[in-house]
Design a protein around this motif. Structure first.
Motif, PDB file in Angstrom:
ATOM      1  N   ASP A  24       0.809  -1.220   0.000  1.00 58.07           N
ATOM      2  CA  ASP A  24       0.000   0.000   0.000  1.00 58.07           C
ATOM      3  C   ASP A  24       0.842   1.269   0.000  1.00 58.07           C
ATOM      4  N   GLN A  25       1.810   1.329  -0.867  1.00 60.33           N
ATOM      5  CA  GLN A  25       2.611   2.547  -0.981  1.00 60.33           C
ATOM      6  C   GLN A  25       2.431   3.157  -2.369  1.00 60.33           C
ATOM      7  N   ALA A  26       1.188   3.190  -2.826  1.00 61.66           N
ATOM      8  CA  ALA A  26       0.822   3.723  -4.141  1.00 61.66           C
ATOM      9  C   ALA A  26       1.388   2.819  -5.237  1.00 61.66           C
ATOM     10  N   THR A  27       1.378   3.310  -6.445  1.00 59.35           N
ATOM     11  CA  THR A  27       1.764   2.490  -7.589  1.00 59.35           C
ATOM     12  C   THR A  27       3.251   2.141  -7.553  1.00 59.35           C
ATOM     13  N   THR A  28       3.539   0.850  -7.719  1.00 58.88           N
ATOM     14  CA  THR A  28       4.925   0.386  -7.727  1.00 58.88           C
ATOM     15  C   THR A  28       5.505   0.524  -9.128  1.00 58.88           C
ATOM     16  N   LEU A  29       6.705   1.090  -9.225  1.00 62.16           N
ATOM     17  CA  LEU A  29       7.401   1.171 -10.500  1.00 62.16           C
ATOM     18  C   LEU A  29       8.063  -0.180 -10.780  1.00 62.16           C
ATOM     19  N   PRO A  30       7.695  -0.860 -11.844  1.00 66.94           N
ATOM     20  CA  PRO A  30       8.243  -2.194 -12.105  1.00 66.94           C
ATOM     21  C   PRO A  30       9.768  -2.226 -12.175  1.00 66.94           C
ATOM     22  N   TRP A  31      10.380  -1.271 -12.879  1.00 63.36           N
ATOM     23  CA  TRP A  31      11.839  -1.288 -13.028  1.00 63.36           C
ATOM     24  C   TRP A  31      12.537  -1.029 -11.704  1.00 63.36           C
ATOM     25  N   SER A  32      11.976  -0.119 -10.901  1.00 68.04           N
ATOM     26  CA  SER A  32      12.536   0.157  -9.575  1.00 68.04           C
ATOM     27  C   SER A  32      12.401  -1.069  -8.680  1.00 68.04           C
ATOM     28  N   ASN A  33      11.243  -1.685  -8.745  1.00 65.03           N
ATOM     29  CA  ASN A  33      10.975  -2.869  -7.947  1.00 65.03           C
ATOM     30  C   ASN A  33      11.984  -3.983  -8.240  1.00 65.03           C
ATOM     31  N   GLU A  34      12.276  -4.195  -9.525  1.00 69.75           N
ATOM     32  CA  GLU A  34      13.207  -5.256  -9.905  1.00 69.75           C
ATOM     33  C   GLU A  34      14.636  -4.932  -9.480  1.00 69.75           C
ATOM     34  N   ILE A  35      15.028  -3.676  -9.589  1.00 65.53           N
ATOM     35  CA  ILE A  35      16.377  -3.295  -9.153  1.00 65.53           C
ATOM     36  C   ILE A  35      16.547  -3.528  -7.661  1.00 65.53           C
ATOM     37  N   LEU A  36      15.582  -3.056  -6.872  1.00 62.35           N
ATOM     38  CA  LEU A  36      15.702  -3.111  -5.417  1.00 62.35           C
ATOM     39  C   LEU A  36      15.553  -4.519  -4.855  1.00 62.35           C
ATOM     40  N   HIS A  37      14.756  -5.349  -5.530  1.00 62.94           N
ATOM     41  CA  HIS A  37      14.468  -6.680  -4.992  1.00 62.94           C
ATOM     42  C   HIS A  37      15.224  -7.815  -5.667  1.00 62.94           C
ATOM     43  N   VAL A  38      15.782  -7.545  -6.847  1.00 62.79           N
ATOM     44  CA  VAL A  38      16.444  -8.631  -7.579  1.00 62.79           C
ATOM     45  C   VAL A  38      17.878  -8.282  -7.973  1.00 62.79           C
ATOM     46  N   TRP A  39      18.029  -7.261  -8.824  1.00 60.58           N
ATOM     47  CA  TRP A  39      19.343  -7.023  -9.419  1.00 60.58           C
ATOM     48  C   TRP A  39      20.360  -6.464  -8.429  1.00 60.58           C
ATOM     49  N   ALA A  40      19.952  -5.538  -7.592  1.00 59.26           N
ATOM     50  CA  ALA A  40      20.889  -5.012  -6.587  1.00 59.26           C
ATOM     51  C   ALA A  40      21.311  -6.096  -5.591  1.00 59.26           C
ATOM     52  N   PRO A  41      20.371  -6.880  -5.043  1.00 62.95           N
ATOM     53  CA  PRO A  41      20.789  -7.974  -4.162  1.00 62.95           C
ATOM     54  C   PRO A  41      21.729  -8.965  -4.849  1.00 62.95           C
ATOM     55  N   LEU A  42      21.432  -9.302  -6.106  1.00 57.62           N
ATOM     56  CA  LEU A  42      22.310 -10.229  -6.828  1.00 57.62           C
ATOM     57  C   LEU A  42      23.708  -9.651  -6.976  1.00 57.62           C
ATOM     58  N   TYR A  43      23.783  -8.348  -7.271  1.00 57.05           N
ATOM     59  CA  TYR A  43      25.116  -7.754  -7.411  1.00 57.05           C
ATOM     60  C   TYR A  43      25.881  -7.784  -6.084  1.00 57.05           C
ATOM     61  N   LEU A  44      25.198  -7.455  -4.983  1.00 60.11           N
ATOM     62  CA  LEU A  44      25.871  -7.474  -3.672  1.00 60.11           C
ATOM     63  C   LEU A  44      26.458  -8.852  -3.387  1.00 60.11           C
ATOM     64  N   VAL A  45      25.697  -9.897  -3.695  1.00 61.28           N
ATOM     65  CA  VAL A  45      26.183 -11.259  -3.448  1.00 61.28           C
ATOM     66  C   VAL A  45      27.387 -11.568  -4.336  1.00 61.28           C
ATOM     67  N   LEU A  46      27.289 -11.245  -5.629  1.00 56.84           N
ATOM     68  CA  LEU A  46      28.399 -11.506  -6.544  1.00 56.84           C
ATOM     69  C   LEU A  46      29.630 -10.689  -6.172  1.00 56.84           C
ATOM     70  N   ASP A  47      29.426  -9.462  -5.754  1.00 59.46           N
ATOM     71  CA  ASP A  47      30.538  -8.616  -5.337  1.00 59.46           C
ATOM     72  C   ASP A  47      31.253  -9.226  -4.132  1.00 59.46           C
ATOM     73  N   TRP A  48      30.454  -9.752  -3.199  1.00 61.93           N
ATOM     74  CA  TRP A  48      31.051 -10.369  -2.007  1.00 61.93           C
ATOM     75  C   TRP A  48      31.874 -11.599  -2.382  1.00 61.93           C
ATOM     76  N   VAL A  49      31.365 -12.374  -3.321  1.00 61.47           N
ATOM     77  CA  VAL A  49      32.040 -13.623  -3.695  1.00 61.47           C
ATOM     78  C   VAL A  49      33.274 -13.359  -4.561  1.00 61.47           C
ATOM     79  N   LEU A  50      33.177 -12.405  -5.481  1.00 59.85           N
ATOM     80  CA  LEU A  50      34.202 -12.253  -6.502  1.00 59.85           C
ATOM     81  C   LEU A  50      35.202 -11.127  -6.277  1.00 59.85           C
TER      82      LEU A  50
END
Length: 227
Positions: free
Chosen positions: A102-128
């Motif tokens: 309930d935080q108004a309309t979700t931006l799909p691209w923002s949602n994917e960055i914050l919930h998928v791509w940024a977390p994936l990068y943090l994990v890869l950065d830690w490993v590599l």
């Protein structure tokens, strides 16, 4: 290699900041109570963990450009950020992907960055990424500090305001019997955070910092030899 990851960290941090600002601006333009919205927006674990991640990435980029290895305190903070982002990735995709918050309309691209791509990068950065040192197991429990504080804050504020950032934390709508259902979710997520955190810390035991293993070339050149 360190400088390459420095550049990648700046780009990843910029993407996170743009995603947070984009979602904030979009939602703010659509809510009836801006003051309540601002507090609610920055009460989401996703927003907080991504904000911390962006700061960690920028600091990590500075270290990557200037130092051969990262300071021990930064290693611990980065381990915490990586754990929280990995948790965000899993919890969102398992529990929240098909739920409209309930935080108004979700931006799909923002949602994917914050919930998928940024977390994936943090994990890869830690490993590599090179330059991190070992984290003693005695510091492992610090990883749980922020989630514990956040849960306490969320539940106390929710009891007063009736607003909870995620449905599974709301005793009125959570599956189960009120707070019993919430407790099950909190324990399960806490266990997952500790599991991920143990993996993050455990990875630091697999190798040693190159700068510690071998003296710098200049130092070797200055070392007297017998003869």
């Amino acid at each position: 290699m360190r400088r390459t990851f420095g550049v990648l960290r700046v780009l990843a941090a910029a993407a996170i900041i743009v995603a947070i600002v984009g979602q904030f601006a979009k939602s703010l333009s659509m809510v009836p109570d801006p003051t309540a919205f601002v507090v609610n927006f920055f009460s989401f674990f996703t927003i907080l963990s991504n904000g911390v991640a962006a700061i960690v990435l920028l600091v990590g980029a500075a270290y990557a450009f200037r130092r051969a290895s990262d300071p021990p305190l930064f290693d611990l903070v980065r381990a915490c950020a990586t754990t929280y982002m990995a948790t965000t990735l899993v919890v969102y995709n398992l529990l929240l992907r098909d739920i409209s918050l309930d935080q108004a309309t979700t931006l799909p691209w923002s949602n994917e960055i914050l919930h998928v791509w940024a977390p994936l990068y943090l994990v890869l950065d830690w490993v590599l990424a090179p330059g991190r040192g070992r984290i003693p197991w005695s510091r492992f429990w610090w990883i749980a500090a922020f989630p514990v504080v956040w849960v306490v804050y969320t539940m106390l504020r929710g009891a007063v305001t009736g607003w909870y950032p995620y449905p599974f934390l709301n005793p009125e709508v959570s599956p189960g019997v009120g707070y019993d259902g919430v407790t099950v979710y909190v324990i399960a997520i806490a266990a997952f955070i500790l599991l991920v955190g143990s993996g993050v810390v455990g990875l630091t035991m697999l190798g040693r910092r190159a700068a510690v293993e071998e003296p710098a070339a200049d130092d070797r050149a200055m070392t007297p030899t017998a003869g």
